[in-house]
Design a protein around this motif. Structure first.
Motif, mmCIF file in Angstrom:
data_model
loop_
_atom_site.group_PDB
_atom_site.id
_atom_site.type_symbol
_atom_site.label_atom_id
_atom_site.label_comp_id
_atom_site.label_asym_id
_atom_site.label_seq_id
_atom_site.Cartn_x
_atom_site.Cartn_y
_atom_site.Cartn_z
ATOM 1 N N MET A 178 -6.871 7.704 12.543
ATOM 2 C CA MET A 178 -7.549 7.733 11.488
ATOM 3 C C MET A 178 -6.201 7.627 10.346
ATOM 4 N N CYS A 179 -5.429 8.530 10.687
ATOM 5 C CA CYS A 179 -4.022 8.830 9.688
ATOM 6 C C CYS A 179 -3.248 7.388 9.665
ATOM 7 N N GLN A 180 -3.217 6.677 10.871
ATOM 8 C CA GLN A 180 -2.576 5.203 10.980
ATOM 9 C C GLN A 180 -3.192 4.326 10.254
ATOM 10 N N LEU A 181 -4.463 4.511 9.991
ATOM 11 C CA LEU A 181 -5.284 3.532 9.170
ATOM 12 C C LEU A 181 -5.059 3.542 7.806
ATOM 13 N N ILE A 182 -4.521 4.790 7.563
ATOM 14 C CA ILE A 182 -4.091 5.015 6.148
ATOM 15 C C ILE A 182 -2.603 4.632 5.879
ATOM 16 N N SER A 183 -1.870 5.218 6.618
ATOM 17 C CA SER A 183 -0.470 4.991 6.650
ATOM 18 C C SER A 183 0.270 4.744 7.890
ATOM 19 N N SER A 184 0.797 3.496 7.907
ATOM 20 C CA SER A 184 1.451 2.979 9.074
ATOM 21 C C SER A 184 2.181 1.654 8.907
ATOM 22 N N LEU B 211 1.095 -1.043 10.269
ATOM 23 C CA LEU B 211 0.073 -1.757 10.113
ATOM 24 C C LEU B 211 -1.484 -1.398 9.770
ATOM 25 N N ASP B 212 -1.097 -0.754 8.298
ATOM 26 C CA ASP B 212 -2.323 0.064 7.822
ATOM 27 C C ASP B 212 -3.108 -1.069 7.013
ATOM 28 N N MET B 213 -4.371 -0.338 6.256
ATOM 29 C CA MET B 213 -5.279 -1.049 5.327
ATOM 30 C C MET B 213 -4.429 -1.473 4.090
ATOM 31 N N TYR C 298 -0.045 -12.759 18.161
ATOM 32 C CA TYR C 298 0.522 -14.061 17.248
ATOM 33 C C TYR C 298 0.140 -13.578 15.817
ATOM 34 N N SER C 299 -0.979 -12.994 15.718
ATOM 35 C CA SER C 299 -1.405 -12.713 14.119
ATOM 36 C C SER C 299 -0.721 -11.403 13.634
ATOM 37 N N VAL C 300 -0.111 -10.522 14.531
ATOM 38 C CA VAL C 300 0.980 -9.612 14.053
ATOM 39 C C VAL C 300 2.271 -10.030 13.944
ATOM 40 N N GLU C 301 2.471 -11.160 14.831
ATOM 41 C CA GLU C 301 4.017 -11.861 14.591
ATOM 42 C C GLU C 301 4.117 -12.379 13.124
ATOM 43 N N LYS C 302 2.874 -13.079 12.721
ATOM 44 C CA LYS C 302 2.880 -13.836 11.383
ATOM 45 C C LYS C 302 2.781 -12.883 10.251
ATOM 46 N N PHE C 303 2.109 -11.838 10.543
ATOM 47 C CA PHE C 303 2.137 -10.398 9.591
ATOM 48 C C PHE C 303 3.705 -10.052 9.220
ATOM 49 N N SER D 250 11.180 -0.162 14.099
ATOM 50 C CA SER D 250 10.868 -0.064 15.700
ATOM 51 C C SER D 250 10.913 1.219 15.914
ATOM 52 N N LYS D 251 11.564 2.319 15.135
ATOM 53 C CA LYS D 251 11.694 3.582 15.650
ATOM 54 C C LYS D 251 10.681 4.544 14.973
ATOM 55 N N LYS D 252 9.698 4.081 14.099
ATOM 56 C CA LYS D 252 9.008 4.798 13.288
ATOM 57 C C LYS D 252 7.616 4.084 13.319
ATOM 58 N N GLN D 253 6.433 4.788 13.694
ATOM 59 C CA GLN D 253 5.186 4.536 13.832
ATOM 60 C C GLN D 253 4.910 2.980 14.297
ATOM 61 N N ASN D 254 5.445 2.727 15.377
ATOM 62 C CA ASN D 254 5.267 1.300 15.996
ATOM 63 C C ASN D 254 4.025 0.652 15.929
#
Length: 409
Positions: free
Chosen positions: A153-159, A161-163, A207-212, A364-368
């Motif tokens: 849930m915290c990752q959805l707010i701040s990571s 790949l968050d919202m 592939y969507s993540v790569e594009k992101f 790559s070393k933070k919130q992968n």
């Protein structure tokens, strides 16, 4: 008695209709603290480069809430238990994540206040609203601070790949017209899942993540760190610095009550109290623009010229380099200004300066960003992808810039 209909619908140019899920969130959106976001530009002074970039933090916050609603529905469909209270907490946390931004967003973050970030000010606003709404924001605050026991849930707010990122990349791409930044945020959200309390993306979404990530890198170099926007933001911070220096020297500057408070005070984390928060809540882009329109006619050479540069879009020349810029490259420009206009060296340095910018699309070393393979194993996106460029995207790239007048002031 007639009651106010609180189940409103917003028509958003990106997603279409956005619904307000309940009366609590309606009341938060209606609050003066949140309504202030209508007067805070999402992309600072980027409209000087991209004329359509006039969208606000208000647009962005509602878009983030909409994407969070979709993420919650997707995860529930996949068997992830999310209670009604947790849903409310997630929606409120993402809705208010940027409420602490000052005028022109990031451009003014270190000019109006010192040693306190917009995230910390957002938290102060949330705590104040929590008092007003009888503790209804307690869970949202816990999630926002990253303290809630359900990590995803915290990752959805701040990571990475968050919202927040899922909305601003798509929204900023739309309003600037920079099509390369247009990500498929709904596809990304549909591929989300949770494994061992960690947010993951299913393998078919790789592939969507790569594009992101590629879009994120492009948007930073082409839009967020565009050299003209950078020059304008540097001018804006220097306008506030000069104004504060003049006020501290006894010069009377015409400004709004809220802006005058911060010009006359050195506010930092320790002194940012309830009164300061209340005054900060009255400060927005209009205070700064109004002040610049007044100050362009001031008899102080530095302040008037800095303001004219932004208002007339006659900015400093800016050059980017791959190597650090030697001070000797600036000295010639500084000496020319000192001689031409009888300025002190300190005054000339408002117009001639150097700095650096860094872009790292993926840390790559933070919130992968983790990919859930069909085998059930979880791998970092860089290791799971066959896209060689992703390794390059995880390395920070630093560029150096120098600014100086392109002609006589």
């Amino acid at each position: 008695m007639p009651t106010n209909n609180k189940l409103k619908i917003f028509n958003d140019p990106i997603y279409g209709f956005i619904t307000i899920p309940n009366s609590l969130i309606f009341d938060i959106i209606q609050h003066k603290y949140f309504q202030r976001l209508r007067r805070i530009t999402q992309m600072g002074l980027s409209y000087l480069v991209y004329p359509g970039a006039h969208h606000t933090r208000f647009h962005h916050a509602l878009g983030c809430m909409h994407l969070m609603q979709k993420a919650i529905n997707v995860l529930r469909f996949k068997g992830v238990a999310i209670s009604e209270d947790e849903e409310n907490g997630l929606l409120i946390a993402i809705l208010l994540h940027d409420i602490g931004h000052g005028p022109f967003s990031h451009a003014m973050e270190h000019s109006i206040v010192n040693d306190i970030s917009h995230e910390e000010i957002s938290l102060r606003f949330m705590e104040e609203l929590n008092n007003e709404f009888n503790g209804s924001l307690t869970l949202a605050i816990s999630i926002f601070k990253g303290e809630y026991h359900r990590k995803f849930m915290c990752q959805l707010i701040s990571s990475q790949l968050d919202m927040d990122r899922a909305d601003y990349l798509k929204r900023d791409s739309f309003y600037t017209g920079v099509a390369e930044g247009n990500i498929n945020s709904e596809r990304l959200i549909t591929m989300l899942n949770v494994v061992e309390d960690e947010l993951v993306v299913e393998e078919k979404g790789i592939y969507s993540v790569e594009k992101f990530l590629v879009a994120r890198r492009f948007m930073y170099w082409q839009v967020y760190l565009h050299k003209t926007s950078l020059a304008a933001e540097q001018l804006l911070t220097r306008i506030l610095k000069r104004a504060k220096d003049l006020v501290s020297g006894g010069v009377d500057l015409n400004a709004s009550e809220a802006l005058s408070y911060f010009l006359n005070s050195n506010i930092d984390r320790a002194s940012f109290d309830g009164e300061t928060l209340s005054i900060f809540s009255k400060l927005d882009d209009y205070d700064i623009v109004s002040a610049m329109k007044n100050w362009q006619n001031h008899n102080d050479f530095v302040l008037s010229n800095l303001c004219e540069m932004i208002l007339d879009r006659d900015l400093l020349k800016i050059k980017l380099k791959n190597k650090d810029i030697k001070q000797a490259e600036l000295t010639e420009h500084i000496n020319a200004l000192v001689d031409e206009y009888n300025l002190t060296r300190e005054e000339a340095e408002y117009f001639v300066f150097k700095g650096e910018i860094t872009n790292q699309a993926y840390k790559s070393k933070k919130q992968n960003i983790n990919i859930l393979l069909k085998s059930g194993k979880v791998k970092d996106i860089v290791k799971a992808s066959d896209q060689v460029n992703l390794k390059a995207l995880s390395k920070p790239v630093t560029k150096y810039y120098k600014c100086y007048p392109k002609k006589k002031l």
